[in-house]
Design an enzyme around this catalytic site. Structure first.
Site, PDB file in Angstrom:
ATOM      1  CG  ASP A  28      -1.840   1.134   1.327  1.00  0.00           C
ATOM      2  OD1 ASP A  28      -1.526   2.219   0.773  1.00  0.00           O
ATOM      3  OD2 ASP A  28      -2.903   0.980   1.959  1.00  0.00           O
ATOM      4  CD  GLU A 120      -1.170   0.517   9.623  1.00  0.00           C
ATOM      5  OE1 GLU A 120      -2.140   0.660  10.407  1.00  0.00           O
ATOM      6  OE2 GLU A 120      -1.160  -0.269   8.675  1.00  0.00           O
ATOM      7  CD  GLU A 129      -7.410  -4.541  12.220  1.00  0.00           C
ATOM      8  OE1 GLU A 129      -6.329  -4.648  12.803  1.00  0.00           O
ATOM      9  OE2 GLU A 129      -7.501  -4.451  10.980  1.00  0.00           O
ATOM     10  CG  HIS A 298      -4.625  -1.825   3.151  1.00  0.00           C
ATOM     11  ND1 HIS A 298      -3.826  -0.785   3.599  1.00  0.00           N
ATOM     12  CD2 HIS A 298      -4.964  -2.525   4.263  1.00  0.00           C
ATOM     13  CE1 HIS A 298      -3.687  -0.871   4.909  1.00  0.00           C
ATOM     14  NE2 HIS A 298      -4.359  -1.917   5.331  1.00  0.00           N
TER      15      HIS A 298
HETATM   16  N1  LIG Z   1      -1.563  -5.817  21.297  1.00  0.00           N
HETATM   17  C1  LIG Z   1      -0.646  -6.121  20.374  1.00  0.00           C
HETATM   18  N2  LIG Z   1       0.630  -6.444  20.727  1.00  0.00           N
HETATM   19  C2  LIG Z   1       1.544  -6.767  19.789  1.00  0.00           C
HETATM   20  N3  LIG Z   1       1.281  -6.783  18.463  1.00  0.00           N
HETATM   21  C3  LIG Z   1       0.045  -6.445  18.069  1.00  0.00           C
HETATM   22  C4  LIG Z   1      -0.964  -6.100  18.983  1.00  0.00           C
HETATM   23  N4  LIG Z   1      -2.103  -5.835  18.301  1.00  0.00           N
HETATM   24  C5  LIG Z   1      -1.812  -6.001  17.010  1.00  0.00           C
HETATM   25  N5  LIG Z   1      -0.520  -6.369  16.843  1.00  0.00           N
HETATM   26  C6  LIG Z   1       0.196  -6.593  15.584  1.00  0.00           C
HETATM   27  O1  LIG Z   1       0.245  -5.339  14.948  1.00  0.00           O
HETATM   28  C7  LIG Z   1       0.403  -5.498  13.555  1.00  0.00           C
HETATM   29  C8  LIG Z   1      -0.486  -4.455  12.873  1.00  0.00           C
HETATM   30  S1  LIG Z   1      -0.253  -4.377  11.119  1.00  0.00           S
HETATM   31  C9  LIG Z   1       1.142  -3.306  10.950  1.00  0.00           C
HETATM   32  C10 LIG Z   1       2.449  -4.054  10.747  1.00  0.00           C
HETATM   33  C11 LIG Z   1       3.678  -3.166  10.531  1.00  0.00           C
HETATM   34  N6  LIG Z   1       3.892  -2.259  11.647  1.00  0.00           N
HETATM   35  C12 LIG Z   1       3.530  -2.353   9.274  1.00  0.00           C
HETATM   36  O2  LIG Z   1       3.290  -1.155   9.379  1.00  0.00           O
HETATM   37  O3  LIG Z   1       3.640  -2.916   8.178  1.00  0.00           O
HETATM   38  C13 LIG Z   1       0.048  -6.943  13.263  1.00  0.00           C
HETATM   39  O4  LIG Z   1       1.189  -7.650  12.864  1.00  0.00           O
HETATM   40  C14 LIG Z   1      -0.502  -7.478  14.584  1.00  0.00           C
HETATM   41  O5  LIG Z   1      -0.229  -8.843  14.804  1.00  0.00           O
END
Ligand SMILES: Nc1ncnc2c1ncn2[C@@H]1O[C@H](CSCC[C@H](N)C(=O)O)[C@@H](O)[C@H]1O
Ligand SMILES: Nc1ncnc2c1ncn2[C@@H]1O[C@H](CSCC[C@H](N)C(=O)O)[C@@H](O)[C@H]1O
Lengths: 360, 360
Positions: A28, A120, A129, A298
């Site tokens: 994205d 993110e 979420e 996305h």
């Molecule tokens: N409470 C939590 N503790 C740790 N990881 C978490 C979380 N809640 C969500 N995540 C993780 O956060 C990610 C969000 S998606 C973003 C992924 C990456 N930072 C990027 O920008 O490409 C996912 O991999 C998910 O598994």
């Protein structure tokens, strides 16, 4: 609060354990450019600093933070994606800076407080979420009083739209019901059981599915037929979980297209990277998911369709109240209610209506 | 054994709570006819008897049992579908016979033992979903020593097949990898991160998804290119969970089509309603999910594709061993391994191969 961890992993985290899904986010470009520019055009926020990346996924934001000069980056990831992140960090020669920690950010512990929290965390229509809860938790536990949030601000937007999907969904619903009545006949005739008593619950189930579930859509800007309104502004440095549990707003909008159809509402969000007031960004960056011909994301937009569509004219006004809460069964899903009152320039005033939607 | 109930509801039971899904099963005429005929052509098994319906869903089998003259039917359903079943029972005037009980059959208690256990517990390739475990549990707790099982027997079948899907899936996999390499370039050039180290895990993830996951398919009988073999026979009155945990078989098959392609294996099942040896059915009924032009079922067949396909001739022989176990992460999913040795009439003998598949 009261969330079964096993269920949360089965329902929510599971998809993030796939590189395929991480790749979708990494492809994205609007998203990538915004974070990339936010970091590299504001290196002063990272240089020599400690950073916490909440939900590092593939590790991309952690590596960028390191490339921008961070002294130490804690990259926390709940899923097994952490193993891939660790590999990626190593292959890019930042294992001395980036420490990948597998665990939920709520559970893990850091040896020090941090200068920056980057994450993110945005879901469909911003809050789906409920991952911002985790960012708030991390902030309250690990951010220094002087710390900055990346992103620093977020806003939710709603606008009246037109869309052919409304007719499509109504047709789908009706043909599902036609099918049902045929099924009733056959089951009575061939198998001696009268299923008529299930018509009402079946129709409610299908109505919920076809007509009351908001949809992902990539709206064309010309499908926005009225003035967009901000329904929620979040300061990531001070926001609380409480204020996210129930988002409420009243707004008015006027139709900006002459003679068109009002099919419902579109919802989207933007976030900004502004640093903090003591420590502002040199270069403010915006990431918007508004309808766009060339810069779609996305996230697309969430579309809330109203049936039947209403013929509207330029200058028609609507007073809307919106209320968004979390679904009782799953705190990561949302329920949205719109109440809408039209004042048409023609003088006719359709009955106000209230419509409830599920963001699944 | 060691299954988290919340996760099981989130992953498995959830779909059964939708009338839409129950309707799909109720619209499967092969399935419906088999159970209908089994019951109504063997009324002596039901008349004046007590019946337990394991997983009553909409309540259909319980109502038929009552219509066939049962004195009492206990209709147990784990999900909220039980409310609809109760309504349906009432609307068909059997509330004095059919008692709908919400709960898993493992948890509930009955006031008496029963003469008949009826259940539609079959998943893809028979054992997916592992619901027969619950039937065994119910049988051991609640069936009288003289009781009968509906169905009474089940068999699993495997045959060599040809299918264009093999090429399709390989193309999909390859184009996903092409995409990946483009993504690698862009991420390096535009965002300064080298993701090459993730190529291997990504490719393994995609290979698993495209090439190692068995597929639902409605095979045409002419796609079966060799003699089908029975790999497992189950006597529902005596089967144990242990014998289902690991299904193993060796079989041989010969190609029955002249000059064709071997693309892999198709798997399906049948069940029979024969009553018990003391109390045999008057009319034996068979429910088969074998490839069929006109009598397909919602189960279709499971297809296990081998890459690349192999040119084979009439009379070519294969010696196969198959092993099926439950997935460690989810006991309702399966892992299947085929080892196959070809003896071609031409004299050439391709190397034996072993292929592992996931039934997801
Ligand atoms: N409470 C939590 N503790 C740790 N990881 C978490 C979380 N809640 C969500 N995540 C993780 O956060 C990610 C969000 S998606 C973003 C992924 C990456 N930072 C990027 O920008 O490409 C996912 O991999 C998910 O598994
Ligand atoms: N252990 C268990 N206890 C109670 N119900 C179960 C169960 N395992 C599966 N089920 C239920 O069994 C049903 C299987 S589908 C069959 C439904 C119905 N008997 C029919 O033939 O149309 C589902 O509704 C599922 O929720």
């Amino acid at each position: 609060g009261g969330v079964d961890k096993g269920v949360d992993f089965a329902n929510y985290f599971c998809t993030y354990a796939y590189l395929y899904h991480q790749k979708e986010m990494l492809c994205d470009r609007v998203r990538m450019d915004a974070y990339y520019n936010a970091i590299f055009q504001n290196k002063q926020h990272f240089h020599g600093k400690t950073v916490l990346d909440v939900g590092t996924g593939s590790g991309i934001l952690a590596i960028w933070s390191a490339q921008a000069g961070a002294r130490k980056v804690y990259a926390v990831e709940a899923t097994k994606m952490s193993d891939h992140a660790r590999e990626l960090v190593k292959a890019n020669n930042f294992e001395h800076v980036v420490e990948v920690i597998e665990g939920t950010v709520e559970d893990i512990s850091l040896p020090e407080k941090v200068d920056v929290i980057i994450s993110e965390w945005m879901g469909y229509f911003l809050l789906r979420e409920s991952m911002f809860d985790s960012v708030i938790c991390a902030r309250d536990r690990w951010l220094k009083p002087t710390g900055v949030m990346y992103p620093s601000h977020a806003r939710m937007w709603v606008a009246p739209i037109r869309s052919g999907l409304a007719d499509q969904k109504m047709t789908d619903f009706e043909s599902s019901m036609d099918d049902w009545y045929k099924f009733l006949d056959e089951t009575k005739t061939d198998y001696g059981v009268d299923m008529g008593v299930l018509t009402k619950p079946f129709s409610e189930e299908q109505k919920k599915y076809y007509l009351q579930t908001s949809m992902w859509n990539n709206l064309h800007p010309q499908q926005v037929i009225g003035v967009p309104a901000i329904i929620k502004e979040i300061d990531c440095l001070t926001a609380t979980v409480e204020e996210l549990l129930h988002v409420r707003a009243n707004f008015s909008s006027s139709i900006t297209l002459e003679n068109t159809r009002f099919s419902g509402f579109g919802g989207w969000f933007d976030v900004h990277f502004r640093g903090s007031s003591q420590n502002p960004a040199r270069q403010e960056i915006e990431l918007t998911t508004a309808p766009s011909q060339d810069n779609g994301t996305h996230w697309g937009q969430q579309v809330f369709l109203v049936h039947p569509p209403l013929r509207v004219q330029e200058g028609d006004k609507m007073a809307v109240s919106i209320s968004m809460t979390r679904s009782k069964e799953n705190h990561r899903l949302m329920e949205v209610e719109f109440t809408c009152e039209m004042r048409q320039s023609s003088g006719t005033q359709p009955r106000p209506f209230t419509k409830k939607f599920f963001i699944e």
